[in-house]
Scaffold this motif. Structure first.
Motif, PDB file in Angstrom:
ATOM      1  N   GLY A   1       0.807  -1.216   0.000  1.00  0.00           N
ATOM      2  CA  GLY A   1       0.000   0.000   0.000  1.00  0.00           C
ATOM      3  C   GLY A   1       0.835   1.259   0.000  1.00  0.00           C
ATOM      4  O   GLY A   1       0.327   2.356   0.219  1.00  0.00           O
TER       5      GLY A   1
ATOM      6  N   VAL B   1      -7.351   0.526   0.306  1.00  0.00           N
ATOM      7  CA  VAL B   1      -7.236   0.367   1.755  1.00  0.00           C
ATOM      8  C   VAL B   1      -5.881   0.929   2.186  1.00  0.00           C
ATOM      9  O   VAL B   1      -4.864   0.679   1.544  1.00  0.00           O
ATOM     10  CB  VAL B   1      -7.355  -1.120   2.135  1.00  0.00           C
ATOM     11  CG1 VAL B   1      -7.108  -1.320   3.616  1.00  0.00           C
ATOM     12  CG2 VAL B   1      -8.722  -1.652   1.736  1.00  0.00           C
TER      13      VAL B   1
ATOM     14  N   VAL C   1      -7.827  -4.639  -1.806  1.00  0.00           N
ATOM     15  CA  VAL C   1      -7.250  -3.606  -0.942  1.00  0.00           C
ATOM     16  C   VAL C   1      -6.746  -2.399  -1.714  1.00  0.00           C
ATOM     17  O   VAL C   1      -6.047  -1.557  -1.145  1.00  0.00           O
ATOM     18  CB  VAL C   1      -6.094  -4.179  -0.082  1.00  0.00           C
ATOM     19  CG1 VAL C   1      -6.623  -5.174   0.922  1.00  0.00           C
ATOM     20  CG2 VAL C   1      -5.030  -4.801  -0.958  1.00  0.00           C
TER      21      VAL C   1
ATOM     22  N   ILE D   1      -6.027  -9.134  -0.515  1.00  0.00           N
ATOM     23  CA  ILE D   1      -5.359  -9.838   0.584  1.00  0.00           C
ATOM     24  C   ILE D   1      -6.455 -10.529   1.382  1.00  0.00           C
ATOM     25  O   ILE D   1      -7.402  -9.888   1.827  1.00  0.00           O
ATOM     26  CB  ILE D   1      -4.580  -8.859   1.479  1.00  0.00           C
ATOM     27  CG1 ILE D   1      -3.475  -8.173   0.672  1.00  0.00           C
ATOM     28  CG2 ILE D   1      -3.972  -9.600   2.667  1.00  0.00           C
ATOM     29  CD1 ILE D   1      -2.707  -7.127   1.427  1.00  0.00           C
TER      30      ILE D   1
ATOM     31  N   GLU E   1      -4.237  -0.536   7.450  1.00  0.00           N
ATOM     32  CA  GLU E   1      -5.430  -1.385   7.560  1.00  0.00           C
ATOM     33  C   GLU E   1      -5.234  -2.722   6.844  1.00  0.00           C
ATOM     34  O   GLU E   1      -6.139  -3.548   6.822  1.00  0.00           O
ATOM     35  CB  GLU E   1      -6.655  -0.681   6.956  1.00  0.00           C
ATOM     36  CG  GLU E   1      -6.890   0.737   7.438  1.00  0.00           C
ATOM     37  CD  GLU E   1      -7.255   0.791   8.912  1.00  0.00           C
ATOM     38  OE1 GLU E   1      -7.669  -0.254   9.439  1.00  0.00           O
ATOM     39  OE2 GLU E   1      -7.098   1.864   9.522  1.00  0.00           O
ATOM     40  N   ARG E   2      -4.084  -2.927   6.200  1.00  0.00           N
ATOM     41  CA  ARG E   2      -3.921  -4.145   5.405  1.00  0.00           C
ATOM     42  C   ARG E   2      -3.409  -5.319   6.208  1.00  0.00           C
ATOM     43  O   ARG E   2      -3.362  -6.439   5.723  1.00  0.00           O
ATOM     44  CB  ARG E   2      -2.962  -3.887   4.232  1.00  0.00           C
ATOM     45  CG  ARG E   2      -3.522  -2.873   3.264  1.00  0.00           C
ATOM     46  CD  ARG E   2      -2.686  -2.792   2.006  1.00  0.00           C
ATOM     47  NE  ARG E   2      -3.206  -1.731   1.143  1.00  0.00           N
ATOM     48  CZ  ARG E   2      -2.925  -1.601  -0.134  1.00  0.00           C
ATOM     49  NH1 ARG E   2      -2.093  -2.450  -0.712  1.00  0.00           N
ATOM     50  NH2 ARG E   2      -3.435  -0.626  -0.836  1.00  0.00           N
TER      51      ARG E   2
END
Ligand SMILES: Nc1ncnc2c1ncn2[C@@H]1O[C@H](COP(=O)(O)OP(=O)(O)O)[C@@H](O)[C@H]1O
Ligand SMILES: [Mg+2]
Lengths: 315, 352
Positions: free
Chosen positions: B51, B70, B67, B62, B74-75
């Motif tokens: 990210g 995202v 994502v 994921i 938050e991943r």
């Protein structure tokens, strides 16, 4: 002689070359100019100033050693006491202002924003303009009749019906000087802090981001501590410059109205040169030294010296 | 733990596209290595999974959740950077505890998690040190500890061993593999070193110039490379390539004739121009073989590598036998026909 019969042998150096290879001689030669300059241009005036502070010298006359009499008199002098408070207030507020705004600008410039180099150049402008020139500009800005601020607020926007009197009353005059000083000091703070910010590796922010740090947490837990050593040095210099400021105040208010904006530096000059009391002026200047030493030690040791910077680099 | 899916992902920096549609599937708990030459886009792909770069086109998921939009935090992934990115102003303990302290985790939880990570990595004696006071290998471990403490769904490693010396690299290689076996966390690991890829991976993704060239188990790639690039990239010393044509059931290059593979590929008809690939370790000493002129011999003890001229092509052989021939003398060799590869001369793809 051809290449096969030539024998490698280092030529004997000349006497002069040998002399310059002598370490003791080299140290002496290299140190001489620096030590000489320091002695002549720093130690002598400083020593003379301190000596004068303990005499009753006047311009044109030879003084006598009077011990602490100058200092004893100054302690009873309301104007001097006032100038001490003024200097501390001026230094404190202006430093806070310069660092708040300078840090903000540096953080802004540390991100990729459009016209970055142009903005950087503009920010440097107040620093490039000679202080006296900018002081004169501020003098105009604060003029009771020709002030551009009054013109805009009163004549154009009609928010007020009376012109501002920036320099006629003690408190407005003090704040006006502080604003001028902040304006003048921001470039130094912003550019040096920007240099400091750029030494922080971007991957630290990426790591912190993945660790879940919000932008504010990144600032507080990564940027602030890593910037602290540079901040401390910049702060030390800034406090020294502000505490000893003379030009802005002298050019804009000359210590007025009724001595209410005198800093220790302007008062020292006022008493010593136009007032001809060299000994007393010197005593005021000498009285600044303990403050300066304290400010330097504080910002250097309290803010600057970090445990994590010590230890060996294993790279 | 989670699966990671990269679907038709493209990445452009400004107008230059550096990833041209990449597909990678990572199973739950798998150790996948992205390998390829410098600049092929491995780090970019990894940073997109983390990210840290946004996805120009395509989709990254994921654990089944897309994502693309995202935020990194938050991943639920942890990344080990090539330069470690340790916080220089924090002790080893605080570096590892940082993510937990941001969550206001209770003291006991922090102590337990950091303690466990330190134990796994043998970092207990160094917890109160600052990164400056550590060696390269120790810093590397702290960076991994910071990732372990988080207990993430996926570990991402970007060339974590490239700043270490050769010996330490081999040791850390085993350590990371062992760590993965113990924790079982899905791991994506980037390296340019094919030996690292071969020794550590469950699955290797070979990348080149922003494309995936081949994906598969280490030995699949070694045994059946899809194209010339993979054939030349995987294996050390690299595979020998000879240019020539198929005639009368053999491969001819100049006046040298070599046997075709045991199972002759369907496309290998007479007159076809092909590239003949044979790994150095699959050349055998054979008195009935073709004669090659020895150029340089490099004995390593366990084997001897010989650089020799076969017709007009220079080839490398790796032999278990001791080689007594001097440079300029000839050596009779033959490829093991079970292990010969044929590639199309124009496209470079494998004939099968
Ligand atoms: N921030 C960026 N801006 C522009 N180009 C980039 C950027 N990051 C990487 N690239 C380019 O993308 C390509 C792939 O880079 P990278 O993923 O770092 O390669 P690798 O990790 O495989 O060595 C390179 O050609 C590189 O120049
Ligand atoms: Mg890279």
């Amino acid at each position: 002689m051809d290449a096969s019969t030539w024998v490698a042998k280092r030529p004997t150096p000349s006497a002069l070359a040998q002399l310059f290879d002598n370490k003791a001689f080299l140290i002496a030669v290299c140190l001489f100019p620096a030590v000489g300059l320091l002695l002549v241009f720093l130690t002598y005036p400083l020593g003379l100033g301190i000596y004068l502070a303990f005499t009753d010298t006047e311009i044109g006359g030879n003084g006598h050693w009077i011990g602490l009499e100058n200092f004893e008199y100054l302690l009873t002098d309301r104007i001097f006491i006032n100038s001490v408070w003024n200097t501390m207030f001026y230094t404190f507020v202006a430093t806070v202002g310069k660092f708040a705004l300078g840090l903000w600008l540096a953080l802004l410039l540390n991100h990729h924003i459009p016209f970055q180099s142009a903005i950087r150049a503009i920010i440097l402008l107040p620093y490039i303009v000679p202080t006296v020139l900018s002081a004169i500009a501020f003098w105009w800005i604060y003029d009771p009749q020709f002030s551009i601020i009054s013109y805009v607020v009163v004549d154009q926007l009609h928010l007020r019906d009376k012109y501002f009197d920036f320099l006629g009353e003690p408190w407005p005059a003090r704040w006006s000087l502080i604003v001028a000083n902040i304006w003048r000091g921001i470039p130094f703070v912003a550019i040096t802090l920007l240099a400091g910010l750029q030494t922080i590796s971007p991957s630290l922010y990426e790591a912190a981001m993945l660790d879940g740090a919000s932008p504010w947490q990144q600032f507080r837990r990564i940027t602030a501590p890593l910037l602290m050593p540079i901040l401390a040095i910049v702060m030390t210099f800034s406090v020294l410059f502000t505490f000893t400021d003379f030009q802005l105040v002298y050019a804009i208010t000359r210590g007025g109205p009724i001595n209410s904006t005198h800093l220790m530096a302007t008062l020292a000059f006022q008493r010593g040169i136009p007032g001809a009391q060299l000994g007393e002026g010197a005593a005021i200047a000498v009285a600044m030294i303990p403050f300066l030493i304290f400010a330097t030690l504080f910002s250097y040791y309290a803010l600057g010296n970090r445990k994590w910077q010590q230890g060996s680099d294993n790279d | 733990m989670a699966t990671v899916s990269v679907r038709a992902v493209r990445k452009a920096f400004g107008s230059t596209e550096v990833l041209h549609g990449v597909d990678v599937e990572v199973e739950d708990g798998e150790f996948v290595i992205l390998v390829g030459p410098s600049g092929c886009g491995k780090s970019t792909l990894l940073r997109m999974i983390a990210g840290l770069e946004n996805v120009t086109r395509g989709e990254i998921a994921i654990g089944g959740r897309v994502v693309n939009n995202v935020a990194p935090k938050e991943r639920d992934i942890a990344m080990v950077f090539q330069n470690y990115a340790l916080y220089p102003h924090m002790t080893v303990h605080d570096n590892m505890a940082f993510s937990l302290s941001l969550l206001n985790a209770p003291k006991e939880v922090i102590a337990a998690k950091v303690g466990r990570a330190a134990e796994i990595l043998g970092l207990q004696p160094y917890l109160q040190r600052y990164p400056r006071q550590l060696s390269g290998g120790q810093r590397q471990r702290v960076a991994m500890g910071r990732a372990i403490v988080r207990d993430p769904q996926v570990f991402l490693f970007d060339e974590p061993l490239s700043n270490l010396d050769a010996k330490l690299r081999v040791a850390m290689r085993a350590e990371i593999k062992d760590l993965h076996q113990r924790l079982g966390t899905t791991t994506i690991y980037v390296t340019h070193d094919q030996i690292e890829a071969m020794t550590m991976a469950d699955k290797i993704v070979v990348m080149n110039g922003g494309n995936v060239e081949q994906m598969g188990g280490p030995l699949d790639l070694y045994d059946r490379p899809d194209n010339l690039f993979v054939a030349g990239f995987i294996g050390s010393p690299a595979m020998n390539f000879l240019k020539g044509e198929i005639r009368g059931g053999a491969f001819h290059t100049g006046d040298v004739a070599l046997p075709l593979p045991l199972q002759v590929p369907s496309g290998a008809q007479d007159g076809r121009r092909v590239i003949y690939g044979i790994r150095p370790e699959h050349l055998l000493l054979d008195a009935a073989g073709v004669a090659a002129t020895v150029h340089v011999t490099e004995p390593t003890g366990s084997e001897t590598q010989v650089i020799m001229n076969l017709g007009t092509t220079q080839v490398v052989g790796a032999f278990r036998e001791r080689i007594t021939q001097k440079p300029g003398q000839s050596l009779h060799i033959a490829p093991d026909p079970a292990l010969v590869h044929l590639f199309d001369e124009k496209t470079g793809t494998r004939l099968s």
